[in-house]
Scaffold this active site. Structure first.
Site, short mmCIF file in Angstrom:
data_model
loop_
_atom_site.label_atom_id
_atom_site.label_comp_id
_atom_site.label_asym_id
_atom_site.label_seq_id
_atom_site.Cartn_x
_atom_site.Cartn_y
_atom_site.Cartn_z
N GLU A 65 0.82 -1.22 0.00
CA GLU A 65 0.00 0.00 0.00
C GLU A 65 0.86 1.28 0.00
O GLU A 65 0.53 2.25 -0.67
CB GLU A 65 -0.91 -0.02 1.23
CG GLU A 65 -2.00 1.02 1.21
CD GLU A 65 -3.01 0.78 2.32
OE1 GLU A 65 -3.67 -0.27 2.30
OE2 GLU A 65 -3.13 1.64 3.21
N ASP A 66 1.91 1.27 0.78
CA ASP A 66 2.63 2.52 1.05
C ASP A 66 4.04 2.61 0.45
O ASP A 66 4.68 3.66 0.57
CB ASP A 66 2.77 2.74 2.56
CG ASP A 66 1.43 2.95 3.24
OD1 ASP A 66 0.47 3.32 2.55
OD2 ASP A 66 1.35 2.75 4.47
#
Ligand code: ZN
Length: 179
Positions: A65-66
């Site tokens: 996600e990051d």
């Protein structure tokens, strides 16, 4: 698959490296790795060390996600199950924050048991990080909105691991006394 201690050690190092320089929300801008360590340790404690892939996925749960990490990379370096668990708890970042939060509530009951445990551990950690002395008005509002939403996600994840359910309830209760 890597031997269990190596699997977890490699996952911790990979996550620390990929999240370098990132800070987490709440509690004095702690380094992001503090959040990952807390989630991984909640999972290790709740399962009494019985599932190394789950703990590794705890370390890695925000990497797709990051950071620039990919599912393929995690599958090759760790295992197919570790990669699958991380992808299960990865939000679609093309959606708005409101859409992502709504989707988490709707999707939670359909997740695998491992993904449900990671979700709850994540919500415990994020709730705890938002609780603190002398919260500003904005921080109190953020805490209230977060906890009310997290309760709805956790409602769809309960029943896999009683210790995690209880720890979330404790964090939510403490949070509610702060707003
Ligand atoms: Zn997280």
């Amino acid at each position: 698959m890597l031997q269990p201690i190596r699997l977890i050690s490699e996952a911790a190092e990979f996550a620390a490296h990929r999240h370098t320089g990132m800070a987490r929300k709440g509690r004095g801008n702690e380094p992001y790795i503090n959040h990952l360590a807390e989630v991984a340790n909640l999972l290790a404690t709740a399962t009494d060390g019985a599932d190394a892939e789950l703990v590794a996925a705890g370390w890695l749960h925000d990497t797709v996600e990051d950071t620039d990490a990919t599912r393929e990379e995690l599958a090759a370096k760790f295992s197919e199950r570790v990669a699958a668990l991380v992808v299960e708890v990865t939000d679609d970042m093309t959606l708005s924050k409101t859409q992502r939060r709504q989707k988490q509530i709707e999707d939670a009951p359909h997740k695998s048991p491992g993904a449900k445990m990671i979700k709850i551990a994540d919500k415990i950690s994020n709730t705890r990080a938002r609780i603190g002395p002398n919260l500003s008005e904005d921080e109190r509002e953020d805490l209230a909105a977060y906890v009310i939403w997290a309760e709805k996600v956790v409602a769809g994840c309960r029943g896999v691991n009683p210790m995690l359910d209880v720890k979330f309830d404790e964090a939510a209760k403490t949070a509610k006394s702060a707003f």
